[in-house]
Write an enzyme that holds these catalytic residues in place. Structure first.
Site, PDB file in Angstrom:
ATOM      1  N   HIS A  63     -34.572 -20.512  10.985  1.00  0.00           N
ATOM      2  CA  HIS A  63     -34.792 -19.369  12.217  1.00  0.00           C
ATOM      3  C   HIS A  63     -34.007 -18.168  11.680  1.00  0.00           C
ATOM      4  O   HIS A  63     -32.889 -17.822  12.098  1.00  0.00           O
ATOM      5  CB  HIS A  63     -34.446 -19.910  13.579  1.00  0.00           C
ATOM      6  N   HIS A  65     -34.472 -13.753  11.154  1.00  0.00           N
ATOM      7  CA  HIS A  65     -35.488 -12.631  11.316  1.00  0.00           C
ATOM      8  C   HIS A  65     -35.054 -11.463  10.084  1.00  0.00           C
ATOM      9  O   HIS A  65     -33.757 -11.067   9.936  1.00  0.00           O
ATOM     10  CB  HIS A  65     -35.438 -11.844  12.714  1.00  0.00           C
ATOM     11  N   ARG A  67     -36.955  -9.189   9.100  1.00  0.00           N
ATOM     12  CA  ARG A  67     -37.393  -7.695   9.481  1.00  0.00           C
ATOM     13  C   ARG A  67     -38.314  -6.908   8.554  1.00  0.00           C
ATOM     14  O   ARG A  67     -38.894  -6.021   8.966  1.00  0.00           O
ATOM     15  CB  ARG A  67     -36.323  -7.008   9.931  1.00  0.00           C
ATOM     16  N   ASN A  97     -42.392 -12.239  13.101  1.00  0.00           N
ATOM     17  CA  ASN A  97     -42.673 -11.058  13.879  1.00  0.00           C
ATOM     18  C   ASN A  97     -42.097 -10.012  13.373  1.00  0.00           C
ATOM     19  O   ASN A  97     -41.405  -9.103  13.890  1.00  0.00           O
ATOM     20  CB  ASN A  97     -41.766 -11.373  15.438  1.00  0.00           C
ATOM     21  N   ASP A 157     -42.401 -16.601  17.614  1.00  0.00           N
ATOM     22  CA  ASP A 157     -41.045 -16.563  17.893  1.00  0.00           C
ATOM     23  C   ASP A 157     -40.990 -15.301  18.301  1.00  0.00           C
ATOM     24  O   ASP A 157     -41.394 -14.420  17.674  1.00  0.00           O
ATOM     25  CB  ASP A 157     -40.179 -17.076  16.886  1.00  0.00           C
ATOM     26  N   HIS A 237     -34.285 -22.484  19.358  1.00  0.00           N
ATOM     27  CA  HIS A 237     -33.044 -22.124  20.210  1.00  0.00           C
ATOM     28  C   HIS A 237     -33.068 -22.844  21.670  1.00  0.00           C
ATOM     29  O   HIS A 237     -32.993 -22.337  22.501  1.00  0.00           O
ATOM     30  CB  HIS A 237     -32.928 -20.737  20.399  1.00  0.00           C
ATOM     31  N   ASN A 283     -32.006 -13.557  23.533  1.00  0.00           N
ATOM     32  CA  ASN A 283     -33.055 -14.131  23.999  1.00  0.00           C
ATOM     33  C   ASN A 283     -33.130 -15.593  23.178  1.00  0.00           C
ATOM     34  O   ASN A 283     -33.364 -15.441  21.963  1.00  0.00           O
ATOM     35  CB  ASN A 283     -34.409 -13.328  23.926  1.00  0.00           C
ATOM     36  N   ASP A 310     -31.027 -17.957  14.334  1.00  0.00           N
ATOM     37  CA  ASP A 310     -31.991 -16.974  14.901  1.00  0.00           C
ATOM     38  C   ASP A 310     -31.306 -15.525  14.781  1.00  0.00           C
ATOM     39  O   ASP A 310     -31.012 -14.780  15.513  1.00  0.00           O
ATOM     40  CB  ASP A 310     -31.940 -17.279  16.696  1.00  0.00           C
ATOM     41  N   HIS A 314     -30.387  -5.834  14.661  1.00  0.00           N
ATOM     42  CA  HIS A 314     -30.906  -4.612  15.244  1.00  0.00           C
ATOM     43  C   HIS A 314     -30.045  -3.317  14.799  1.00  0.00           C
ATOM     44  O   HIS A 314     -29.068  -3.517  14.897  1.00  0.00           O
ATOM     45  CB  HIS A 314     -30.759  -4.734  16.691  1.00  0.00           C
TER      46      HIS A 314
HETATM   47 ZN   LIG Z   1     -36.961 -16.731  19.952  1.00  0.00          ZN
HETATM   48 ZN   LIG Z   2     -35.761 -15.639  16.715  1.00  0.00          ZN
END
Ligand SMILES: [Zn+2]
Ligand SMILES: [Zn+2]
Length: 444
Positions: A63, A65, A67, A97, A157, A237, A283, A310, A314
């Site tokens: 998991h 990200h 980006r 995502n 996700d 998560h 989250n 996760d 950012h």
């Molecule tokens: Zn999530």
């Molecule tokens: Zn995530």
């Protein structure tokens, strides 16, 4: 002795402790652990003194990200995989995502190729469950599975697949190629405008509550759906004691349910929000000390299969603002092993073999990276195993300084906090991506 395949020299790792056991030498050659034992050498090979270091199979993150494409101001495949290597990872699963969403064969192949070019670790794209993450119709799951990226994990996700019919169809569909649906369990109506775990802290701080039941209701529903269609569900998560109980029950039934917990949910609680520092906004939200204890116990007894970061980078402008409007998410790749060391090893809940199991072996199985026609991850560091490994120095403690991280973002909740240990070196197929705690440029 051969010094390798010509492209890369062999390495002699001297005196490392595989899985925290007795010290031994390891010779890495041609991408595998060619020999183990005492007093080994390799002509033309380089030597790494690993006295006191623990050797673990290269970590696998289910998991991450990354980006890219779309939010390269937060992270890129290159910076994210560099961060992963520095954290001891040799494989990461990149969440869908992005912008555009990874919901077609074209996008997942693009991300997979960017990973190959970066060279710091294997990048396995996660495919979206629904087109555009819109929750309205299924994405091209079969085309993504058949693509060069060989997608096996599907997830919306960031959003929950709230529609029970769509979730059922996705679970049924992925059976054709031994896939798994990874759910971000968040009942949308119960979490509208939610900011922090619903409880004493949210009431005291005046932040809208995020009830545990909003997660647990979806986890329970999806366990039942997975059982109903005999398919594989992975719960992203897990953050509440109740979710751990539900997953324990589902596993006791023999249902095909797996689950992950993040490093931050193993160490941090909602009390940190008292600072109103949005670095603690995530989250699912940080929960209570009782939840942390249940998550640790669940990871220790195997109810929760693995640790997944996760990692959610950012840019400053999205985090250094008021709590209410700040983005959800924390970086995690570069601190995960150290956090697990503190939360699980120093507490006596897991030994190093257990850490290898929860951070490499099991996630490799869940991600279908355990060797069926794929590059191997999660090996045992025995002779013939893939030479994917991390050398970890368990001594000492040092404060986390995100300015030294390779991630393009700085939103680490551990900034300034002392954590034990240090990733000393990472090898991907026998080639060092990290040496002496620093990126080894030659790998890229
Ligand atoms: Zn999530
Ligand atoms: Zn995530």
């Amino acid at each position: 002795m051969s010094s390798g395949n010509g492209a890369f020299p062999a390495w002699v790792i001297r005196g490392a402790r595989p899985l925290g056991g007795a010290a031994t030498d390891l010779v890495l050659r041609d991408g595998i652990v060619a020999e183990t034992g005492a007093g080994l050498s390799a002509d033309g090979g380089r030597v790494l003194d690993a006295d006191g270091l623990i050797a673990l199979p290269g970590l696998v993150d289910l998991h991450t990200h990354l980006r890219e494409p779309g939010r390269e101001d937060a992270e890129t495949v290159l910076t994210g995989t560099a961060a992963a290597a520095l954290g001891g990872y040799t494989a990461v699963h990149a969440m869908a995502n992005t912008e555009p969403v990874a919901d077609t064969a074209g996008v997942v192949e693009q991300i997979w190729r960017l990973g190959r070019r970066a060279g710091y670790c294997d990048v396995r794209p996660v495919g979206a469950v629904t087109a555009g993450l819109a929750g309205e119709r299924l994405a091209e799951l079969g085309a993504m599975a058949d693509s060069a990226a060989r997608v096996r994990i599907f997830s919306d996700d960031g959003r929950c697949v709230g529609d029970a019919v769509l979730m059922r169809r996705a679970l049924e569909y992925v059976k054709a190629f031994d896939g798994v649906v990874a759910q971000h369990a968040q009942e949308p109506r119960l979490t509208e405008d939610a900011q922090l775990n619903e409880g004493v802290m949210s009431a005291r701080l005046g932040l809208a509550g995020w009830p545990a039941v909003a997660e647990e209701a979806v986890v329970a529903r999806d366990c039942l759906l997975a059982a109903h269609v005999d398919s594989a569900l992975h719960v992203c998560h897990v953050s509440t004691a109740g979710s751990v109980e539900i997953i324990r029950w589902a596993k006791s039934k023999g249902w095909r349910v797996t689950a992950e917990v993040t490093p931050h949910h193993l160490l941090l609680t909602d009390e940190l929000a008292a600072s109103y520092d949005p670095v603690y906004k995530v989250n699912p939200p940080l929960r209570t000390a009782a939840d942390v204890a249940a998550l640790r116990a669940g990871l220790a007894d195997g109810t929760i299969d693995c640790v997944a970061t996760d990692h959610a980078p950012h840019p400053l402008e999205d985090k250094e603002t008021e709590w209410q409007v700040a983005a959800f998410g924390m970086t995690g790749l570069e601190t995960a092993l150290r956090v697990v060391h503190e939360a699980m090893v120093e507490t006596g809940l897991l030994d190093w073999a257990g850490v290898a199991d929860r951070m490499s072996v099991r996630p490799a199985v869940i991600g279908r990276l355990d060797g069926v026609g794929a590059p191997l991850h999660g090996g045992a560091l025995a002779q013939g195993s893939p030479a994917n490994l991390v050398l970890y120095d368990p001594s000492g403690r040092e404060a986390v300084d995100p300015r030294q991280h390779a991630s393009r973002s700085r939103n680490s909740p551990f900034a300034g906090r002392e954590l034990p240990g240090r990733v000393q070196a990472t090898f991907l197929r026998g080639v060092p991506t990290v040496l002496d705690g620093k990126l080894n440029g030659a790998a890229a």
